[in-house]
Design an enzyme around this catalytic site. Structure first.
Site, mmCIF file in Angstrom:
data_model
loop_
_atom_site.group_PDB
_atom_site.id
_atom_site.type_symbol
_atom_site.label_atom_id
_atom_site.label_comp_id
_atom_site.label_asym_id
_atom_site.label_seq_id
_atom_site.Cartn_x
_atom_site.Cartn_y
_atom_site.Cartn_z
ATOM 1 N N ASP A 29 0.859 -1.191 0.000
ATOM 2 C CA ASP A 29 0.000 0.000 0.000
ATOM 3 C C ASP A 29 0.892 1.238 0.000
ATOM 4 O O ASP A 29 1.860 1.318 0.767
ATOM 5 C CB ASP A 29 -0.899 -0.018 1.241
ATOM 6 N N GLU A 46 -4.981 2.276 -3.993
ATOM 7 C CA GLU A 46 -3.523 2.415 -4.030
ATOM 8 C C GLU A 46 -2.867 1.190 -3.396
ATOM 9 O O GLU A 46 -1.795 1.257 -2.811
ATOM 10 C CB GLU A 46 -3.097 3.755 -3.427
HETATM 11 N N1 LIG Z 1 -4.935 9.235 -8.200
HETATM 12 C C1 LIG Z 1 -5.613 8.192 -7.754
HETATM 13 N N2 LIG Z 1 -5.900 8.117 -6.441
HETATM 14 C C2 LIG Z 1 -6.575 7.062 -5.983
HETATM 15 C C3 LIG Z 1 -6.984 6.022 -6.841
HETATM 16 N N3 LIG Z 1 -7.633 5.118 -6.090
HETATM 17 C C4 LIG Z 1 -7.608 5.548 -4.805
HETATM 18 N N4 LIG Z 1 -6.976 6.731 -4.737
HETATM 19 C C5 LIG Z 1 -6.743 7.596 -3.583
HETATM 20 O O1 LIG Z 1 -5.894 6.962 -2.659
HETATM 21 C C6 LIG Z 1 -6.035 7.649 -1.431
HETATM 22 C C7 LIG Z 1 -5.962 6.671 -0.299
HETATM 23 O O2 LIG Z 1 -5.952 7.386 0.873
HETATM 24 P P1 LIG Z 1 -5.948 6.737 2.313
HETATM 25 O O3 LIG Z 1 -6.749 5.481 2.299
HETATM 26 O O4 LIG Z 1 -6.336 7.772 3.301
HETATM 27 O O5 LIG Z 1 -4.489 6.285 2.541
HETATM 28 P P2 LIG Z 1 -3.116 7.058 2.457
HETATM 29 O O6 LIG Z 1 -3.279 8.532 2.268
HETATM 30 O O7 LIG Z 1 -2.295 6.360 1.409
HETATM 31 O O8 LIG Z 1 -2.537 6.822 3.877
HETATM 32 P P3 LIG Z 1 -1.928 5.503 4.492
HETATM 33 O O9 LIG Z 1 -2.399 4.349 3.635
HETATM 34 O O10 LIG Z 1 -2.440 5.441 5.845
HETATM 35 O O11 LIG Z 1 -0.447 5.653 4.429
HETATM 36 C C8 LIG Z 1 -7.374 8.372 -1.500
HETATM 37 O O12 LIG Z 1 -7.119 9.762 -1.581
HETATM 38 C C9 LIG Z 1 -7.980 7.890 -2.798
HETATM 39 O O13 LIG Z 1 -8.757 8.891 -3.428
HETATM 40 C C10 LIG Z 1 -6.662 6.123 -8.241
HETATM 41 O O14 LIG Z 1 -6.984 5.296 -9.058
HETATM 42 N N5 LIG Z 1 -5.978 7.217 -8.632
#
Ligand SMILES: Nc1nc2c(ncn2[C@@H]2O[C@H](COP(=O)(O)OP(=O)(O)OP(=O)(O)O)[C@@H](O)[C@H]2O)c(=O)[nH]1
Length: 334
Positions: free
Chosen positions: A210, A253
């Site tokens: 992740d 992600e």
């Molecule tokens: N650009 C983009 N962002 C995505 C996609 N799928 C998910 N996200 C973003 O990934 C982010 C995940 O955020 P969080 O689950 O808070 O996790 P994080 O900010 O990585 O924090 P931690 O996992 O705790 O380190 C969110 O802002 C989603 O909108 C995608 O296909 N493209």
């Protein structure tokens, strides 16, 4: 199924006509028709009891061609024998396809012309007028031409549908952003590999990765930059695993990597390598000039666990890696 239908219809039809010829004391015709019926029936049995369609379809095609040549030769009943030859072009094209079917029809036509015109037509038993022969040949060629046009368009449509089906199948397996396997395809691959390892009593490992603080990239630099980061990460993972390992986009992600024939210790080494590759990669996307880190949970899947348990375990260790401060690999330390 269609070849079987041809064989059965051919059997019934030729048997009924053979019986009729017998009642009319036309013993030679009765014998030829009955023999053809037996060959068609043999083709039907071959289709039922063997998985190959090649031999039965050739059997139907060649016996049908010989029967038609005999009907032209003998005239059948009241010189109506040649009328049955119109069956041949569609059947030959269906059974042999465009090229082989057409080859058979051309061969049949040459033999037909030989029978009708050799020695002024005295070679055969039947007595056809010149105008009858000419009209028969022309109408036979017309039916052949139309059958070829139909077969050509049928084949083109089939190929078009097949390529669309392949394309949709590929799309259904792939994540559009990264081009990696999607979650459904990954589950299918893990289940396949799990069945194999259960037979071989081996193990595989799962890495659940992740991206750390990915939200800050999206929020600070835009969603499109976040998308490119995910694509670059996908490339880093793909370039640093073995050919038979599979990497999938598991969720937003999150990525899941399956490492066949790999125990926990070997999987940890792969995970550490990927962690370093990501941490030392320089992302240069628009104004985004930063390093990115990932957290990784490792779990082993062996015949005594289930796929669901192994995935849940990888998820548990990923959570632990996040809790411990991110940018690290967590695993079952026992
Ligand atoms: N650009 C983009 N962002 C995505 C996609 N799928 C998910 N996200 C973003 O990934 C982010 C995940 O955020 P969080 O689950 O808070 O996790 P994080 O900010 O990585 O924090 P931690 O996992 O705790 O380190 C969110 O802002 C989603 O909108 C995608 O296909 N493209």
């Amino acid at each position: 199924m269609i070849i079987n239908l041809f064989a059965l219809v051919g059997t019934c039809l030729t048997l009924a006509m053979g019986f009729r010829a017998l009642l009319e004391s036309n013993f030679v015709l009765a014998m030829v028709l009955t023999s053809a019926a037996l060959i068609f029936f043999a083709a039907h049995l071959a289709i039922r009891f063997s998985s190959s369609y090649h031999l039965p379809s050739r059997l139907v095609l060649y016996s049908l061609s010989l029967l038609m040549l005999y009907l032209i030769y003998s005239g059948g009943v009241d010189n109506t024998g040649p009328l049955w030859t119109y069956i041949l072009p569609p059947v030959a094209l269906f059974l042999g396809g465009l090229s082989l079917g057409l080859f058979n029809i051309v061969l049949f036509s040459v033999l037909c012309l030989f029978l009708l015109y050799f020695n002024g037509g005295h070679f055969i038993l039947a007595d056809y007028t010149d105008s009858y022969k000419l009209r028969f040949i022309l109408s036979f060629f017309t039916v052949t031409f139309l059958s070829c046009c139909y077969e050509y368009s049928r084949k083109a449509s089939y190929e078009h549908i097949q390529s669309l089906s392949d394309k949709f199948e590929q799309l259904a397996k792939t994540d559009p952003l990264t081009g990696l396997a999607n979650r459904r395809e990954m589950m299918e691959q893990i289940n396949k590999e799990y069945a194999r390892l259960s037979r071989n009593n081996s193990t595989l490992s799962l890495l659940l990765l992740d991206v750390d603080r990915f939200k800050t990239i999206n929020d600070g630099f835009g969603h499109d930059v976040g998308d490119i980061v995910l694509q670059e990460l996908a490339n880093i993972f793909t370039q640093n695993i073995r050919v038979h390992d599979i990497v999938a986009r598991w969720g937003g992600e999150e990525f899941l990597i399956m490492l066949p024939d790999t125990n926990t210790q070997q999987a940890i080494e792969v995970a550490e390598k990927l962690l370093n590759k990501v941490a030392t990669h320089h992302f240069e996307i628009k104004h985004f000039r930063k390093q990115v880190t990932v957290s990784i949970g490792v779990a082993e899947l062996h015949p005594l666990t289930t796929v669901t348990n192994a995935v849940a375990k990888a998820d548990k260790y990923l959570y632990q890696a996040k809790q411990n401060g991110r940018n690290q690999v967590c695993y079952d330390a026992q």
